[in-house]
Structures are given as C-alpha cells and as structure tokens.
Design a protein around this motif. Structure first.
Motif, mmCIF file in Angstrom:
data_model
loop_
_atom_site.group_PDB
_atom_site.id
_atom_site.type_symbol
_atom_site.label_atom_id
_atom_site.label_comp_id
_atom_site.label_asym_id
_atom_site.label_seq_id
_atom_site.Cartn_x
_atom_site.Cartn_y
_atom_site.Cartn_z
ATOM 1 N N ASN A 169 -5.485 5.092 -7.782
ATOM 2 C CA ASN A 169 -4.711 6.014 -6.967
ATOM 3 C C ASN A 169 -4.809 5.170 -5.626
ATOM 4 O O ASN A 169 -3.804 5.323 -4.838
ATOM 5 N N ILE A 170 -5.882 4.632 -5.271
ATOM 6 C CA ILE A 170 -6.070 4.368 -3.806
ATOM 7 C C ILE A 170 -4.933 2.890 -3.619
ATOM 8 O O ILE A 170 -4.171 3.062 -2.675
ATOM 9 N N GLY A 171 -5.044 2.179 -4.525
ATOM 10 C CA GLY A 171 -4.207 0.906 -4.661
ATOM 11 C C GLY A 171 -2.951 1.125 -5.151
ATOM 12 O O GLY A 171 -2.340 -0.145 -5.194
ATOM 13 N N TYR A 172 -2.442 2.095 -5.541
ATOM 14 C CA TYR A 172 -1.056 2.257 -5.971
ATOM 15 C C TYR A 172 0.054 1.625 -5.081
ATOM 16 O O TYR A 172 0.865 0.853 -5.697
ATOM 17 N N SER A 173 0.157 2.162 -3.608
ATOM 18 C CA SER A 173 1.044 1.523 -2.965
ATOM 19 C C SER A 173 1.208 0.073 -2.790
ATOM 20 O O SER A 173 2.117 -0.605 -2.583
#
Length: 365
Positions: free
Chosen positions: A101-105
């Motif tokens: 979730n944190i690294g999705y972008s």
C-alpha cells in the motif's frame, strides 16, 4: 529520515469556483508559504474541501491561477503537480499488505525495487509501522490505517502535502495522538502542508497559520494566537472558542458603551451600534472592588456546567443578556448564587453591527 524534496509555496490568485450559477468560492487570493503548515478551517459547506481539491487538481477551477512556487499548475493533471493527498477515507487496498500500500505509487511510477524498498522502510520507521508491513489493512487499528495512508502520500517525497479531514474517523484519544504525530512529521519532512478541518482544536494545535473560511471567503488568515486573541470578525470570534466569545449588543455615546436599558458597561470613545466581545475565560471574578478602573457587576447565576478542568457559569447581565464565564476557581456555584465580575478593558473586543468586522484600537484610550 528527512525528505529531500524542497517545499513549494502555494499562491492563489483570484481563484474562483462555481457550479453553474452557484458560486461556491468567490475570487480568493492568498499565499501559503513554503514549508508552512496551513489549516483551512470552517463549518460544513464553506468551501474548504473544494478549495483543497482545486489545489490538488481534483476539481477544475472556474477562474484564477494556482502557483506552486512560480509554476502555474491550475491546468495540470494531479499527477504532474508534485503534491500528495491524504483523504478522510483511508482508501487503502484491502488485498495488499502495508508495504505494498505504501509503495504502490512508486511501483506505478517505475521506481526500482531496491529504491522502493528503501523508501518504504524509511517511511514505515518514521510512522512506527516497521512491524506492521506484512499485515493487511483489515488487521490494523484505525490509527494504524491512517498512518499507512499518510505513508503512502509522503513516500513520494512531495513538495506539497494535502490533508482532507484525515482525523475525523478516529476517536478522541486517537485524534489527540495523531495530532502530535502529524505536527512532528511536518517538522521532519518540511513539505508545504495544507490541512482541511472543521475542528478548531485541530486548527489551533497544528497550524502555523489558520485560514478561516466563511461561504468561500477568507474571514482571517493568521497565526492561531492572533486568530484566537484578535478575531477579525464576529464570525471568527463566535466560531473559534469553547465556549465561544460572548457578544453583547451595545450602543456607544462617545464616552461609554451601554446596554439597551442604558446600563454602562465600559468606558469607550466609540459612537454608534456595535457588539462588545469578551471571551468567557477573560471575565474576572472579583471578591472586592478592583483597584483598576473597570466597573464591577453583581450578576445572578442561572446555570453552571462542570467540564472537569473548569466551570462555565451562565450569568444574567441584563434581561435576555447572558454572559458565559469560564473559571477554574475553587468552590461550588449554584443557580441561586450571584457573582461579582469585571470586564478587563485589555481583553475586550468591539465589532461593527452592520459588517461584523472588528473595530481596531477601540479600547486604547
């Protein structure tokens, strides 16, 4: 971890928004300074979220210009603006773990795996999530989910960080804890932060400066201390403060301010109709005649409220004119009691009856 991207100022020049014939935000001009934590405060429907959405690029502007630094961005898509946003709804992917979730972008942006993992680890450490990276959102508390949403935003190292009422879904203790964490986080990352809320406590505790909005117009844009101690209008005076400022209709004869029944309240050179303002905690309870020039009034107590740290007394200044008085003095106050009060001139405010704007220096002589 300190974010490496430099913060950008945000300049709003005659920014306006309408939906058809309905004007939500009349032309508005303001500068949000680089690296500053600005809170946009106002009641529901005042246009604060719409203003934030225009800064983010999620709402098209009807007119005016938005500058990030010296770069116009009002016509750019959100992904090209260099800002990140944290929403009221966490909007996490339930099938992904915290790390994803944190690294999705970053993954969508094509950031390499090693760099992506390094930045995810740095952000997780900053937010106290290092031991939660393998969990999914459904296994986290509300406060942890909100931290993941913040982590997802700051991992991109944005120049502008936007918050749309991010704490409203949390309970009172979590809101308090998250306010402390957000203030600390802002100091560490240095991004220009814009935070929308209707909660005055959030505004007063988080902001470098507060922009108070009323029907899309800026009532006051200043530090929390100035907004609280020197409200620029009746709206600001009554919206900020718990209990809010007492506002008493008065008539000035050039020498004194008087109630409608002719009772003198305070010496003042103002002439005409006005509203006299005094915060409940600024009213003095006196046990003998004060040495200063303030008048002393004996008022019957009509109601008392014990809120733990202090009491709020509702006392009758005149028929249908109630003053709320906040006091931490010991002893009990009953509805049958009377209190002696004085109105300190250096804590009084005067507002024009017609415009509602503050009348400066009314009590300086």
């Amino acid at each position: 971890m300190i974010m490496t991207s430099s913060a950008a100022s945000i300049t709003l020049q005659n920014l306006a928004k309408s939906y058809g014939r309905q004007e939500v935000i009349p032309p508005l001009t303001a500068e949000l300074r680089s690296g500053e934590f600005t809170v946009i405060l106002g009641p529901s429907g005042c246009g604060k979220s719409t203003l934030l959405m225009m800064i983010a690029g999620l709402e098209r502007v009807t007119g005016g210009t938005i500058l990030f630094g010296d770069r116009p961005v009002q016509d750019l898509e959100p992904r090209f603006r260099g800002c990140a946003m944290v929403f009221q709804n966490y909007a996490l992917y339930p099938h992904m773990n915290v790390a994803d979730n944190i690294g999705y972008s970053l993954r969508i942006a094509g950031v390499g795996k090693a760099e992506r993992q390094r930045r995810i680890a740095d952000v997780a450490s900053m937010l106290g999530l290092s031991d939660q990276l393998a969990k999914r959102p459904g296994q986290l508390s509300g406060g942890q989910r909100q931290r993941v949403a913040i982590g997802r935003a700051i991992v991109r190292e944005p120049k502008v960080l936007l918050f749309d009422e991010p704490l409203s879904n949390l309970d009172a203790q979590l809101r308090h804890d998250m306010r402390i964490e957000l203030a600390d986080l802002h100091k560490r990352i240095g991004a220009t932060s814009v935070f929308v809320t209707h909660d005055q406590v959030e505004a007063l505790t988080l902001a470098d400066r507060i922009m108070v909005l009323n029907r899309g117009r800026i009532e006051q844009f200043d530090t929390p201390q100035e907004v609280y101690r020197r409200p620029a209008s009746v709206f600001v005076a009554s919206f900020i403060g718990a209990p809010p400022m007492n506002l008493v209709p008065v008539e000035g004869d050039g020498q004194s301010l008087r109630l409608a029944n002719g009772q003198e309240l305070v010496r003042c050179a103002f002439s005409g109709s006005a509203l006299l303002g005094v915060r409940p905690e600024d009213i003095l309870l006196v046990h003998e005649e004060p040495a200063s020039k303030e008048l002393v009034f004996l008022l019957p107590v009509r109601r008392t409220e014990d809120v733990g740290s202090h009491r709020v007394l509702s006392a009758e200044l005149a028929p249908e004119v109630i003053l709320r008085i906040a006091t931490s003095q010991g002893g009990r106050f009953e509805a049958t009691d009377a209190v002696r009060i004085a109105l300190p001139r250096d804590r009084l405010h005067l507002f024009a009856s017609v415009t509602g704007r503050a009348i400066p220096n009314a009590f300086n002589n």
